[in-house]
Design a protein around this motif. Structure first.
Motif, PDB file in Angstrom:
ATOM      1  N   ASN A 225     -35.092  10.787  -5.156  1.00 55.00           N
ATOM      2  CA  ASN A 225     -34.181  10.489  -4.050  1.00 55.00           C
ATOM      3  C   ASN A 225     -34.929  10.393  -2.744  1.00 55.00           C
ATOM      4  OD1 ASN A 225     -31.893  10.242  -5.451  1.00 55.00           O
ATOM      5  ND2 ASN A 225     -31.219  12.357  -5.193  1.00 55.00           N
ATOM      6  N   PHE A 226     -35.979  11.207  -2.626  1.00 52.31           N
ATOM      7  CA  PHE A 226     -36.725  11.191  -1.381  1.00 52.31           C
ATOM      8  C   PHE A 226     -37.706  10.018  -1.326  1.00 52.31           C
ATOM      9  CE2 PHE A 226     -40.283  12.467   1.279  1.00 52.31           C
ATOM     10  CZ  PHE A 226     -39.611  12.645   2.463  1.00 52.31           C
ATOM     11  N   PHE A 227     -38.615   9.983  -2.325  1.00 52.57           N
ATOM     12  CA  PHE A 227     -39.660   8.955  -2.282  1.00 52.57           C
ATOM     13  C   PHE A 227     -39.147   7.584  -2.698  1.00 52.57           C
ATOM     14  CE2 PHE A 227     -42.287  12.781  -2.784  1.00 52.57           C
ATOM     15  CZ  PHE A 227     -43.093  12.615  -1.689  1.00 52.57           C
ATOM     16  N   GLY A 228     -38.107   7.584  -3.514  1.00 50.59           N
ATOM     17  CA  GLY A 228     -37.610   6.307  -4.022  1.00 50.59           C
ATOM     18  C   GLY A 228     -36.880   5.503  -2.968  1.00 50.59           C
ATOM     19  N   THR A 229     -36.295   6.185  -1.986  1.00 52.33           N
ATOM     20  CA  THR A 229     -35.569   5.447  -0.955  1.00 52.33           C
ATOM     21  C   THR A 229     -36.536   4.948   0.103  1.00 52.33           C
ATOM     22  OG1 THR A 229     -35.250   7.489   0.228  1.00 52.33           O
ATOM     23  CG2 THR A 229     -33.506   6.833  -1.263  1.00 52.33           C
ATOM     24  N   SER A 230     -36.076   3.980   0.887  1.00 54.66           N
ATOM     25  CA  SER A 230     -36.990   3.408   1.872  1.00 54.66           C
ATOM     26  C   SER A 230     -37.325   4.429   2.957  1.00 54.66           C
ATOM     27  CB  SER A 230     -36.386   2.146   2.479  1.00 54.66           C
ATOM     28  OG  SER A 230     -35.069   2.390   2.861  1.00 54.66           O
ATOM     29  N   SER A 231     -36.345   5.309   3.282  1.00 50.04           N
ATOM     30  CA  SER A 231     -36.653   6.277   4.342  1.00 50.04           C
ATOM     31  C   SER A 231     -37.739   7.241   3.869  1.00 50.04           C
ATOM     32  CB  SER A 231     -35.400   7.037   4.754  1.00 50.04           C
ATOM     33  OG  SER A 231     -34.973   7.850   3.696  1.00 50.04           O
TER      34      SER A 231
END
Lengths: 260, 402
Positions: A225-231
């Protein structure tokens, strides 16, 4: 600055070590792909090598280059050139030439084995990108060490110690603290722990892109959820940039006040 | 041959169902028939649901006629022995939260045949209750299940015995095949993939055999729970990949045979909990996250002549006691030598790595996977085991894959 950059770049271009480094990666790439035609498997193996070797070579090479070119640097200092430009030029020269050796050395065999048609092309570029980032980070750290230590032996010692700390000891401490505090929710902690070490950060970035995340269970979901999203991607790239900017800033400051 | 057939069923007649025939609906055709008759349905679309078959007849579709339930409820409901249903396309079964609507529902039937049916847009596919001696063959079940709570199973057996399930293709339902209190079932050459939950699910079912099936990309491949004397041969478990996925789950199982199966690219190939006297022989585990994850209370299991190729973890074990036998397997991570050249390594192999022990204790530690530090501690543990069970080792690891 550009002139200094150009000269140190050409100087390294004539250096035997750049070629050895380039040939090493070239050989590694070819051997890996010869043994295993699967590009994404080869990327995992390559990652193991890059994560360990690039920082090591970056630090050692940075320290070595600085000590070898001390006389030339002192000559330059006698000229009407800003100190910042001299050191930044040298830093960029060595970082760029090391990154180029890495990019070409690994890029050529993968190109030949059909990277452009493969689905793994994005993972591969991420791997090269993190490799380049790690080079810039560890050369900057190496300059910090060598500027602060006139004694070569001490400088090399600190450089090796720094590499050892970030590549091995940090993970040991990280693991110990995970085990000591296992009764508490650790997903945030492990996220922060990963962000604080450039080697861990690069490793996690690549592993998650290679979909090892399914192994990670709940923690993997948090990470994904953290690294997979663009943010998350932006945050990790920013934190890699910070890892370059702070050491560079530190050695430029040191160079300004240092008594040669 | 045809003559013989007609002769034997001298009384039987054939009733045609089509738009221009006497019987324009399937139900009318059935109402007119008597035991032993054959009903032929011409191609076309029939908008019917709750079709009741209560006598031993054969219903055959010519050129795949479509029966459309218009999402009103169940479609065929069979409550007689000796019914055959062949060559129909059954679509649009109603979805309900209170009753189990099925494309074909069988209750207290024996000697039935369900063959070459295509089920689409379904809730339950075949719902078979308290029935026996049936054949379910060559059917294609394609659902579009999205959530577990409002989807049904492809083939659902409850209190049923002696049923053969062959060559079916099941896709996109909750559980591909579900067996509960179903004994002596033979499940062979089926393909079960892209299902929300399990490809095949056993509960309280004994003496069953399944072989040559393919379970691919399901929420989890096969779950076997609370069952005895199950035999699994030559199945393929592939790509069951996700945070809580596995190829094969064994829970509270006794006396099982797992032979000649292939497990590849699963997060966990086999997850075992409370399984006793299980024989694992000649299986291939390749590129899984965990090849075998033993969670506890497993005794007298035998792992022989298996191949473990490139798994992140070959074995994870959460207790210090080991009563299971590992012998004569091939481990791709084995680095020993074979001086007498008999094909068997001279040094035992320890399949449990220290890191897998740590990950068992602290799952978050998996973020350190493939870090240099982990390689170092794994190596030191390999040299002198402290944390991993001392006697858990393969004394005769093979040097070459089988």
């Amino acid at each position: 600055m550009l002139k200094v950059l150009k000269y140190s770049f050409y100087d390294l271009g004539r250096s035997r070590w750049s070629y050895i480094y380039f040939c090493f990666y070239l050989a590694l790439g070819f051997v890996l792909l010869f043994l295993n035609n699967d590009l994404s498997k080869a990327i995992i193996t390559l990652m193991n090598v890059i994560i360990v070797l690039v920082p090591l070579i970056g630090t050692i090479f940075g320290v070595m280059y600085y000590y070898n070119s001390v006389e030339f640097t002192e000559l330059l200092l006698a000229q009407p050139i800003k100190r910042r430009n001299i050191f930044l030029g040298q830093y960029l020269g060595i970082s760029i030439s090391l990154s180029l050796s890495l990019l070409l050395g690994i890029g050529i065999p993968f190109m030949i084995y059909g990277l452009l048609k493969s689905a793994a092309i994005f993972d591969f570029f991420l791997l090269l990108l993190t490799g380049a980032f790690l080079t810039f980070i560890f050369v900057a750290l190496a300059f910090n060490i060598s500027l602060r230590n006139e004694n070569k032996i001490k400088g090399f010692g600190y450089a090796v110690l720094l590499w050892l700390f970030l590549a091995v000891i940090y993970d040991g401490i990280f693991l110990m603290s995970l085990m000591v505090f296992e009764d508490y929710p650790l997903d945030k902690f492990s996220l922060i722990g990963t962000l604080l070490n450039p080697i861990d950060l690069s490793r996690t970035l690549i592993l998650l892109k290679l979909d090892i995340s399914a192994l990670m269970g709940y923690t993997g979901a948090v990470f994904k959820n953290f690294f997979g999203t663009s943010s998350g991607m932006i945050i990790s790239i920013v934190s890699l940039f910070l890892w370059i900017i702070f050491p560079v800033f530190a050695f430029v400051l040191k160079a300004r006040t240092k008594d040669f | 041959m045809a003559f013989l057939f007609v002769f034997q069923n001298a009384e039987a007649k054939t009733i045609d169902v089509c738009k221009e025939c006497n019987s324009t609906t399937i139900q009318k055709g059935i109402d007119k028939s008597s035991a032993g008759d054959t009903i032929r349905i011409a191609s076309g679309i029939y908008y019917e649901h709750n079709i009741l078959i209560d006598k031993p007849i054969t219903v055959v579709g010519i050129d795949m006629p479509t029966v459309d339930g218009e999402e009103q409820g169940g479609i065929f409901s069979i409550s007689a022995d000796g019914v055959s249903l062949i060559g129909l396309k059954v679509i649009n079964v109603g979805v309900s939260f209170t009753s189990d609507f099925a494309a074909v529902y069988l209750s207290r039937c024996s000697d039935f045949t369900l063959k070459n049916l295509v089920l689409e847009d379904l809730f339950f596919g075949f719902l078979i209750e308290k029935s026996s001696n049936g054949l379910v063959e060559g059917n294609k079940i394609i659902g579009e299940a999205k959530d577990e709570y409002n989807s049904g199973n492809g083939i659902h057996l409850w209190y049923s015995n002696n049923i053969k399930i062959y060559n079916n293709h099941i896709e996109g339902v909750r559980d591909g095949i579900y067996l509960e209190f179903a004994d002596t079932i033979d499940v062979k050459r089926n393909v079960s993939k892209n299902n929300l939950r399990y490809g095949l699910h056993f509960m309280f079912s004994n003496n069953d055999e399944y072989s040559e099936n393919i379970f691919q990309n399901n929420g989890a491949g096969v779950a076997v729970m609370f069952s005895k004397h199950i035999r699994m041969y030559k199945n393929e478990f592939r790509d069951n990949w996700g945070t809580a996925s596995f190829g094969l789950l064994l829970k509270e199982i006794n006396d099982l045979e797992v032979i000649d199966n292939t497990f590849s690219n699963n997060t966990i190939a086999i997850s075992v909990e409370g399984a006793n006297r299980v024989n694992y022989r000649s299986n291939t585990f390749s590129s899984n996250g965990w090849a075998i994850k033993v969670r506890g209370a497993c005794y007298s299991n035998r792992f022989q002549a298996n191949e473990f190729l490139n798994n992140s973890f070959d074995l994870s074990y959460n207790s210090r006691i080991n009563d299971n036998l590992f012998e004569g397997n091939y481990w791709s991570q084995y680095s020993g030598y074979d001086l007498d050249r008999d094909g068997v390594g001279d040094v035992p192999y320890r399949p449990v790595k220290l890191f897998s022990y740590i990950v068992n204790r602290t799952p978050e530690a998996i973020v350190l996977l493939r870090s240099l530090f982990i390689d170092i501690i794994d190596f030191s543990e390999k040299v002198s085991p402290v944390f991993t069970p001392d006697e858990l080792k393969d004394e005769k690891p093979l040097m070459k894959p089988l």
